[in-house]
Each structure stands twice: as structure tokens, then as C-alpha cells.
Design an enzyme around this catalytic site. Structure first.
Site, short mmCIF file in Angstrom:
data_model
loop_
_atom_site.label_atom_id
_atom_site.label_comp_id
_atom_site.label_asym_id
_atom_site.label_seq_id
_atom_site.Cartn_x
_atom_site.Cartn_y
_atom_site.Cartn_z
N GLY A 46 3.59 -1.83 26.95
CA GLY A 46 3.32 0.11 26.33
C GLY A 46 4.68 0.84 26.66
N GLN A 51 10.49 7.43 28.52
CA GLN A 51 11.13 6.36 28.45
C GLN A 51 12.49 5.86 26.93
OE1 GLN A 51 8.18 3.47 29.36
NE2 GLN A 51 9.48 2.05 30.33
N CYS A 99 9.91 -4.27 33.04
CA CYS A 99 9.84 -2.44 32.42
C CYS A 99 10.95 -2.22 32.09
CB CYS A 99 10.39 -1.97 33.71
SG CYS A 99 10.08 0.62 33.34
N LEU A 100 10.82 -1.87 30.73
CA LEU A 100 11.46 -1.77 29.36
C LEU A 100 13.16 -1.02 30.34
CD1 LEU A 100 9.68 -2.10 26.35
CD2 LEU A 100 10.91 -3.71 27.40
N HIS A 141 1.20 1.87 35.64
CA HIS A 141 2.79 1.19 35.46
C HIS A 141 3.07 2.74 33.80
CE1 HIS A 141 6.23 -0.30 34.29
NE2 HIS A 141 6.78 -0.13 33.61
N GLU A 142 2.26 2.74 33.41
CA GLU A 142 2.34 3.88 31.93
C GLU A 142 2.62 5.50 32.05
OE1 GLU A 142 4.12 2.99 30.01
OE2 GLU A 142 3.97 0.75 30.08
N HIS A 145 5.02 6.70 34.76
CA HIS A 145 6.13 6.64 34.38
C HIS A 145 5.94 8.84 33.67
CE1 HIS A 145 9.04 3.80 32.95
NE2 HIS A 145 8.21 2.74 32.94
#
Length: 198
Positions: A46, A51, A99-100, A141-142, A145
Site C-alpha cells: 500500500g 508518503q 511502513c515504507l 493503515h493507508e 496516513h
């Protein structure tokens, strides 16, 4: 399509509420294409627009699921409602997220087991679906963000303390840090998107 740098915790765009998309146009389509390219290069499941430094309410996903939802998609101006997570400590083996934007780190977090997602596709058509299990976790999660939260902000005291130490040790938590998928070494050490790095 272009792979974009992924910003790391401390970058202001990650810590404020993203703005709604106003125009479903070629510029939006180009951004979404770049997000898919970046997510793929990063081996992520994702990716949210903040991000890649863009404060708009968009996220992409690439995740097989049991919900009849295409395994690859995008939602623009989403609204996600999730079931309440169980009131117990997260399983340190089966409920670990990454997480990226907190590259190379992962910590256990309790999430709701299901989520309802509504919003729009890249052309402005309404979409709506139910998600369960890890796919529901990905959606939550997304969506976080887009509201200025990272998963590390939701950790319990024990894991939150460990996450803060890890961020401090890396020198993150301030603006100016990013990594480039496909150029920099994969921070999670995998070559395929079989981990849960969102």
C-alpha cells in the site's frame, strides 16, 4: 510513470491531514500511475499520497484478499470505518506492521478485523467494498496516513517506546529524510511484496 522518493517520519506532510482531491483529471491519473510505480519498486502492499510528499487523499494497494476486491487498486477521497480492535495486547508474531515511511522497522499493532471502504476511483466513479483480515489492516493503515497518523502513533506503550527509540536512533523525526525505491537498498530486505509493509 516515475518512481518517487518516499518521505520518512518527521516530514510535515506525513503528520497533517491530507486535502481532498478536487479534480479528476490527467494530473491525478499521472500521480496515481507514479504511486503504483513507486509502491511496486518499494515492494509495498500500500502507498498513500503523503508518503510521496503529496498532501492529497489518495491511496493505492496491491494485496490479494478474500473479499472479492481486485488485488490492485486505488481509492480517492476515501472514507474508512473499521470494527473496533480487541482490547488485548497485539500478537508479536501475527500482528506486526511495517511502513515504507518508517523503513526497516516493524512493530505489533492491534487493528479492527474488518473495514468498510467508500470513495472514488481515478476517474471519479464511486466505489465501495468491505475488507477483512490483513486487507482490512492495509485499508486502515493507508487511511491513517491521510489523517496525519503513522502506525507507530497507534502502538501501545511498550511498542511505542521501542518505536520512538528506533526513530531517534536513525535520526528521523525531523524534515528532510527520504529513500528512493529501486535505488536505495530495500529497507525491509525483500525482493517481492510478500511482507506487510504499507
Amino acid at each position: 510513470m516515475t518512481v518517487r522518493p518516499i518521505v520518512i517520519t518527521g516530514e510535515p506532510v506525513l503528520h497533517r491531514r491530507a486535502e481532498p482531491v478536487q479534480h479528476f483529471d490527467a494530473e491525478l491519473a499521472d500521480l496515481v500511475a507514479d504511486m503504483f510505480e513507486t509502491m511496486d519498486a518499494a515492494n509495498g502492499v500500500g502507498l498513500a499520497a503523503p508518503q510521496v510528499g503529496v498532501g492529497l487523499r489518495i491511496f493505492t494497494w496491491q494485496m490479494e484478499n478474500d473479499d472479492g476486491v481486485p488485488p490492485r487498486g486505488v481509492v480517492v477521497n476515501p472514507y474508512v470505518t473499521a470494527s473496533k480492535p480487541a482490547v488485548e495486547d497485539p500478537d508479536p508474531h501475527d500482528e506486526v506492521e511495517g511502513c515504507l515511511s518508517v523503513p526497516g522497522e516493524s512493530f505489533p499493532l492491534k487493528r479492527g478485523l474488518s473495514a468498510k471502504v467508500t470513495g472514488f476511483d481515478v476517474e471519479g466513479n464511486e466505489i465501495s467494498f468491505e475488507a477483512s483480515g490483513w486487507f482490512a489492516r492495509c485499508m486502515q493503515h493507508e487511511y491513517d496516513h491521510l489523517n496525519g497518523f503513522l502506525y507507530v502513533d497507534r502502538l501501545n506503550d511498550r511498542w511505542g517506546k521501542k518505536a520512538r527509540k528506533a526513530v531517534k536512533k536513525q535520526g528521523w523525526g525531523v524534515p528532510g529524510h527520504s529513500w528512493m525505491p529501486g535505488v536505495d537498498e530495500d529497507p525491509f530486505g525483500h525482493d517481492a511484496p510478500d511482507e506487510h509493509d504499507l
